[in-house]
Design a protein around this motif. Structure first.
Motif, PDB file in Angstrom:
ATOM      1  N   VAL A   3       0.711  -0.994   0.082  1.00 13.40           N
ATOM      2  CA  VAL A   3      -0.194   0.114  -0.146  1.00 13.40           C
ATOM      3  C   VAL A   3       0.746   1.182   0.084  1.00 13.40           C
ATOM      4  CG1 VAL A   3      -1.804   1.355   1.113  1.00 13.40           C
ATOM      5  CG2 VAL A   3      -1.969  -1.293   1.278  1.00 13.40           C
ATOM      6  N   LEU A   4       0.668   2.043  -0.903  1.00 15.95           N
ATOM      7  CA  LEU A   4       1.429   3.494  -1.186  1.00 15.95           C
ATOM      8  C   LEU A   4       0.748   4.624  -0.914  1.00 15.95           C
ATOM      9  CD1 LEU A   4       3.369   2.283  -4.409  1.00 15.95           C
ATOM     10  CD2 LEU A   4       4.357   2.014  -2.213  1.00 15.95           C
ATOM     11  N   LEU A   5       0.839   5.227  -0.098  1.00 17.65           N
ATOM     12  CA  LEU A   5       0.173   6.530   0.476  1.00 17.65           C
ATOM     13  C   LEU A   5       0.886   7.504   0.119  1.00 17.65           C
ATOM     14  CD1 LEU A   5      -2.707   7.208   1.654  1.00 17.65           C
ATOM     15  CD2 LEU A   5      -1.503   7.128   3.968  1.00 17.65           C
ATOM     16  N   ALA A   6       0.566   8.752  -0.741  1.00 16.97           N
ATOM     17  CA  ALA A   6       1.024   9.921  -0.799  1.00 16.97           C
ATOM     18  C   ALA A   6       0.214  10.843   0.251  1.00 16.97           C
ATOM     19  CB  ALA A   6       0.772  10.395  -2.355  1.00 16.97           C
ATOM     20  N   ASP A   7       0.808  12.027   0.482  1.00 18.79           N
ATOM     21  CA  ASP A   7       0.373  12.812   1.533  1.00 18.79           C
ATOM     22  C   ASP A   7       0.093  14.331   1.008  1.00 18.79           C
ATOM     23  OD1 ASP A   7      -0.183  14.752   3.756  1.00 18.79           O
ATOM     24  OD2 ASP A   7       1.351  13.160   4.832  1.00 18.79           O
ATOM     25  N   ASP A   8      -1.174  14.767   0.812  1.00 20.70           N
ATOM     26  CA  ASP A   8      -1.601  16.023   0.314  1.00 20.70           C
ATOM     27  C   ASP A   8      -1.204  16.018  -1.200  1.00 20.70           C
ATOM     28  OD1 ASP A   8      -1.933  16.939   2.946  1.00 20.70           O
ATOM     29  OD2 ASP A   8      -0.677  18.575   2.965  1.00 20.70           O
ATOM     30  N   MET A   9      -1.436  14.944  -1.870  1.00 24.90           N
ATOM     31  CA  MET A   9      -1.503  14.983  -3.431  1.00 24.90           C
ATOM     32  C   MET A   9      -2.776  15.171  -4.061  1.00 24.90           C
ATOM     33  SD  MET A   9       0.186  12.091  -5.804  1.00 24.90           S
ATOM     34  CE  MET A   9       0.764  12.296  -7.328  1.00 24.90           C
ATOM     35  N   GLY A  10      -3.085  16.215  -4.590  1.00 28.64           N
ATOM     36  CA  GLY A  10      -4.347  16.579  -5.487  1.00 28.64           C
ATOM     37  C   GLY A  10      -4.805  15.777  -6.467  1.00 28.64           C
ATOM     38  N   TRP A  11      -5.900  15.550  -6.856  1.00 30.27           N
ATOM     39  CA  TRP A  11      -6.758  14.801  -7.848  1.00 30.27           C
ATOM     40  C   TRP A  11      -5.893  15.362  -9.270  1.00 30.27           C
ATOM     41  CZ3 TRP A  11     -10.068  11.164  -8.674  1.00 30.27           C
ATOM     42  CH2 TRP A  11     -10.604  11.119  -9.780  1.00 30.27           C
ATOM     43  N   ASN A  12      -5.658  16.483  -9.504  1.00 29.25           N
ATOM     44  CA  ASN A  12      -4.912  16.890 -10.632  1.00 29.25           C
ATOM     45  C   ASN A  12      -3.392  16.800 -10.542  1.00 29.25           C
ATOM     46  OD1 ASN A  12      -5.636  17.607 -13.345  1.00 29.25           O
ATOM     47  ND2 ASN A  12      -5.132  19.854 -12.783  1.00 29.25           N
ATOM     48  N   SER A  13      -2.990  16.258  -9.604  1.00 27.73           N
ATOM     49  CA  SER A  13      -1.374  16.202  -9.603  1.00 27.73           C
ATOM     50  C   SER A  13      -0.679  14.803  -9.847  1.00 27.73           C
ATOM     51  CB  SER A  13      -1.145  16.535  -7.881  1.00 27.73           C
ATOM     52  OG  SER A  13      -1.619  17.722  -7.659  1.00 27.73           O
ATOM     53  N   VAL A  14      -1.474  13.866 -10.570  1.00 25.64           N
ATOM     54  CA  VAL A  14      -0.933  12.653 -11.157  1.00 25.64           C
ATOM     55  C   VAL A  14      -0.856  12.793 -12.567  1.00 25.64           C
ATOM     56  CG1 VAL A  14      -3.034  11.589 -10.885  1.00 25.64           C
ATOM     57  CG2 VAL A  14      -0.928  10.327 -10.789  1.00 25.64           C
ATOM     58  N   ALA A 240       5.376 -10.744  -8.777  1.00 31.25           N
ATOM     59  CA  ALA A 240       4.620  -9.535  -9.053  1.00 31.25           C
ATOM     60  C   ALA A 240       3.297  -9.666  -9.708  1.00 31.25           C
ATOM     61  CB  ALA A 240       5.371  -8.610 -10.447  1.00 31.25           C
ATOM     62  N   ASP A 241       2.979 -10.871 -10.380  1.00 34.03           N
ATOM     63  CA  ASP A 241       1.853 -11.203 -10.760  1.00 34.03           C
ATOM     64  C   ASP A 241       0.597 -11.238  -9.441  1.00 34.03           C
ATOM     65  OD1 ASP A 241       2.065 -11.155 -13.376  1.00 34.03           O
ATOM     66  OD2 ASP A 241       2.203 -13.151 -13.728  1.00 34.03           O
ATOM     67  N   ASN A 242       1.253 -11.766  -8.400  1.00 35.34           N
ATOM     68  CA  ASN A 242       0.341 -12.180  -7.385  1.00 35.34           C
ATOM     69  C   ASN A 242       0.442 -11.123  -6.130  1.00 35.34           C
ATOM     70  OD1 ASN A 242      -2.013 -13.607  -6.233  1.00 35.34           O
ATOM     71  ND2 ASN A 242      -0.657 -14.601  -4.920  1.00 35.34           N
ATOM     72  N   THR A 243       1.227 -10.089  -6.430  1.00 30.98           N
ATOM     73  CA  THR A 243       1.263  -8.750  -5.641  1.00 30.98           C
ATOM     74  C   THR A 243       0.404  -7.911  -5.750  1.00 30.98           C
ATOM     75  OG1 THR A 243       3.678  -9.753  -5.348  1.00 30.98           O
ATOM     76  CG2 THR A 243       2.891  -7.344  -4.641  1.00 30.98           C
ATOM     77  N   MET A 244      -0.293  -7.246  -4.803  1.00 28.88           N
ATOM     78  CA  MET A 244      -1.437  -6.372  -4.914  1.00 28.88           C
ATOM     79  C   MET A 244      -0.679  -4.954  -4.544  1.00 28.88           C
ATOM     80  SD  MET A 244      -5.224  -5.357  -3.384  1.00 28.88           S
ATOM     81  CE  MET A 244      -4.272  -4.803  -2.158  1.00 28.88           C
ATOM     82  N   VAL A 245      -0.711  -4.078  -5.574  1.00 29.09           N
ATOM     83  CA  VAL A 245      -0.099  -2.594  -5.118  1.00 29.09           C
ATOM     84  C   VAL A 245      -1.243  -1.651  -5.225  1.00 29.09           C
ATOM     85  CG1 VAL A 245       1.761  -0.944  -5.980  1.00 29.09           C
ATOM     86  CG2 VAL A 245       2.175  -3.478  -6.156  1.00 29.09           C
ATOM     87  N   TRP A 246      -1.536  -0.940  -3.987  1.00 31.07           N
ATOM     88  CA  TRP A 246      -2.432   0.012  -4.072  1.00 31.07           C
ATOM     89  C   TRP A 246      -1.811   1.476  -3.810  1.00 31.07           C
ATOM     90  CZ3 TRP A 246      -7.518  -2.016  -1.375  1.00 31.07           C
ATOM     91  CH2 TRP A 246      -8.648  -0.955  -1.515  1.00 31.07           C
ATOM     92  N   PHE A 247      -2.327   2.418  -4.554  1.00 34.70           N
ATOM     93  CA  PHE A 247      -1.855   3.809  -4.566  1.00 34.70           C
ATOM     94  C   PHE A 247      -2.723   4.748  -4.160  1.00 34.70           C
ATOM     95  CE2 PHE A 247      -0.950   7.800  -6.094  1.00 34.70           C
ATOM     96  CZ  PHE A 247       0.059   8.483  -5.404  1.00 34.70           C
ATOM     97  N   PHE A 248      -2.810   5.635  -3.360  1.00 34.17           N
ATOM     98  CA  PHE A 248      -3.938   6.800  -3.087  1.00 34.17           C
ATOM     99  C   PHE A 248      -3.339   7.934  -2.139  1.00 34.17           C
ATOM    100  CE2 PHE A 248      -4.853   3.692   0.211  1.00 34.17           C
ATOM    101  CZ  PHE A 248      -5.119   4.440   1.229  1.00 34.17           C
ATOM    102  N   SER A 249      -3.957   9.101  -2.159  1.00 38.11           N
ATOM    103  CA  SER A 249      -3.486  10.164  -1.400  1.00 38.11           C
ATOM    104  C   SER A 249      -4.417   9.948  -0.003  1.00 38.11           C
ATOM    105  CB  SER A 249      -3.800  11.279  -2.198  1.00 38.11           C
ATOM    106  OG  SER A 249      -3.179  12.417  -1.324  1.00 38.11           O
ATOM    107  N   ASP A 250      -3.690  10.580   0.910  1.00 38.95           N
ATOM    108  CA  ASP A 250      -4.536  10.630   2.374  1.00 38.95           C
ATOM    109  C   ASP A 250      -5.577  11.780   2.412  1.00 38.95           C
ATOM    110  OD1 ASP A 250      -2.629  12.787   2.392  1.00 38.95           O
ATOM    111  OD2 ASP A 250      -2.204  12.436   4.573  1.00 38.95           O
ATOM    112  N   ASN A 251      -5.314  12.798   1.593  1.00 37.44           N
ATOM    113  CA  ASN A 251      -6.420  13.863   1.086  1.00 37.44           C
ATOM    114  C   ASN A 251      -6.478  14.520   0.365  1.00 37.44           C
ATOM    115  OD1 ASN A 251      -4.642  14.654   4.311  1.00 37.44           O
ATOM    116  ND2 ASN A 251      -4.737  15.911   2.359  1.00 37.44           N
ATOM    117  N   GLY A 252      -6.983  15.431  -0.207  1.00 42.61           N
ATOM    118  CA  GLY A 252      -6.909  16.325  -1.382  1.00 42.61           C
ATOM    119  C   GLY A 252      -5.617  17.365  -1.144  1.00 42.61           C
ATOM    120  N   GLY A 253      -5.330  18.030  -2.284  1.00 41.58           N
ATOM    121  CA  GLY A 253      -4.301  18.864  -2.152  1.00 41.58           C
ATOM    122  C   GLY A 253      -4.523  20.389  -1.467  1.00 41.58           C
TER     123      GLY A 253
END
Length: 462
Positions: A3-14, A240-253
């Motif tokens: 699980v990969l979590l960014a901090d303060d990454m806005g919707w339009n920042s990817v 890698a095939d059976n490794t789940m990777v989940w990315f998101f931000s903790d809140n909006g920018g």
């Protein structure tokens, strides 16, 4: 599970939303897996982390009102059953966290190693100095309970240590769980010179906010490089095939950096879409076909039940507390999945009960109520609150307030908001500023596992 979590990454920042931001590695997770277009989080970071760890709205256990600042004697209650604790019962022997904890740091009982993780490498507080690895002038960088003198740029160190741990953990005859809560791109806005040169355009930026925005871009670019290191480590494991990777931000920018949440309305610390709907994607080649997209309302409280189900368990059987999250795998693997009936709640009260924000999304509608603590539906008509009703199915950017046209819908949704707000216990985390004056951080933010209830840091004698 990673699980990969960014901090303060806005919707339009990817990158997959906006080509101005260079995030090829994050983009690859979306391209090789599924984008979660209606993924919601809390409008600030500690509550999102608390909900992620428990599968429960953090208002239930007092972690929703505000973040946990350095001076706060508060943490994720030890009575809560956490995601790593559940995974431990399902054969996940190695459970590592790399980066920002932010769920309690003044008593050892709130330490990640006391909350289900087997390895911790990172910092307790938010908003650390990226180069000095400190908060409030005191070094905050640790391996386990021990203070580390490791040197480097925080984002790089987080990614490197996570990648190394993944390769080593994969050698064991057991699955692993790796949680990587980056501090980036949260302020202070700091990035290595080479990153600013590669990802930003600082010389042409005019004004303080525009200069910070260019550094913010560089921070995201450097974080994406770190994501790439982690993805490469996963490839090296052969799993890698059976490794789940989940990315998101903790809140909006944040609200002072131009366009980082567009086209959504609002920003961090608001319950508008720009504060709570974030870029999110998940890759799991063995189960999710590449290039998929999911429009079901989902979010941070769904990680625990989803990951526990993937691990072969039933989350509700592992705790006696009510869960709010759901297992999302059926929504990922079935074209007929329908989450439209689900109510989704957001709450922000960092300045105290005199000024709070509440929101509910259900069946395509969204009601927002801002003002003093909401306890009675009659308050909506006494002029003390701002009330907004949006039909998100037709107005995702919250431009047309339909309160006057749909009074029955307002009342229906408001009653649910009142019930949700009433969940907050009396001993919840205080408003953000309470207790800040005169606080003295503990030396090296050091905790003693032999004395888990001992309070560290405090105030000078009067």
């Amino acid at each position: 599970m990673v699980v990969l979590l960014a901090d303060d990454m806005g919707w339009n920042s990817v990158g997959y939303h906006n080509a101005e931001f260079q995030t090829p590695n994050i983009d690859s997770i979306a391209a090789d897996g599924m984008t979660l277009n209606r993924f919601y989080v809390a409008p600030m970071c500690s509550p999102t982390r608390a909900g992620l760890m428990t599968g429960r709205y953090p208002i239930r256990f007092g972690c929703a009102r505000a973040v946990i600042p350095p001076y706060r004697d508060f943490g994720l209650p030890t009575s809560e059953v956490t995601l790593p604790e559940m995974l431990a019962t399902l054969g996940y022997e190695n459970r590592g966290i790399f980066g920002k904890w932010h769920l309690g740091h003044r008593r050892a009982k709130w330490h990640p190693l006391a909350q289900g993780f087997t390895h911790f490498h990172g910092h307790y507080n938010g908003a650390i100095d990226y180069f000095e690895l400190s908060r409030d002038g005191v070094r905050d960088w640790h391996v386990g309970y021990e203070t580390s003198d490791q040197q480097g740029y925080a984002t790089d160190l987080i990614a490197e240590t996570a990648a190394e741990w993944i390769v080593e953990s994969a050698k064991a005859d057991a699955p692993y769980f790796c949680y990587v809560p980056f501090n980036a791109p949260h302020s202070p806005y700091q990035a290595p010179d080479d990153a600013i040169a590669q990802y930003g355009n600082l010389p042409d930026a005019q004004g303080r906010n525009e200069k910070q925005r260019e550094i913010y871009k560089a921070m995201i670019g450097r974080m994406d490089e770190g994501v790439g290191r982690i993805l490469k480590a996963i490839e090296l494991t052969g799993e890698a095939d059976n490794t789940m990777v989940w990315f998101f931000s903790d809140n909006g920018g944040v609200g002072n950096l131009r366009g980082i949440n567009q086209p959504l309305k609002g920003s961090k610390l608001t319950v508008f879409e720009g504060g709570t709907r974030v870029p999110a994607c998940v890759r799991w080649p063995a189960k999710i076909k590449a290039g998929q997209s999911c429009d079901v309302v989902c979010g941070y409280i769904d990680l625990l039940p989803t990951l526990v189900a993937i691990a072969g368990g039933k989350s509700q059987s592992l705790t006696d507390k009510p869960l709010d999250g759901i297992n999302l795998v059926p929504d990922w693997t079935s074209t007929s999945a329908d989450g439209s009936e689900r109510a989704w709640f957001s709450y922000h009260g960092q300045s105290g009960p005199d000024s709070e924000q509440l929101a509910i999304i259900q069946n395509g509608w969204k009601l927002i109520v801002n003002g003093p603590q909401l306890t009675d539906i009659k308050q909506l008509k006494d002029g003390s609150h701002q009330v907004r009703l949006f039909h998100l199915d037709q107005d995702l950017n919250e431009t047309s307030n339909l309160v006057k046209e749909k009074p029955k819908k307002v009342n229906q949704l408001a009653r649910q908001l009142i019930e949700h707000r009433a969940l907050q216990p009396a001993d919840a985390v205080p408003p953000y500023g309470v207790g800040s004056a005169g606080f003295v951080p503990p030396p090296l933010w050091k905790l003693d596992p032999a004395n888990p209830d001992e309070l560290v840091g405090g105030y000078p004698a009067k």
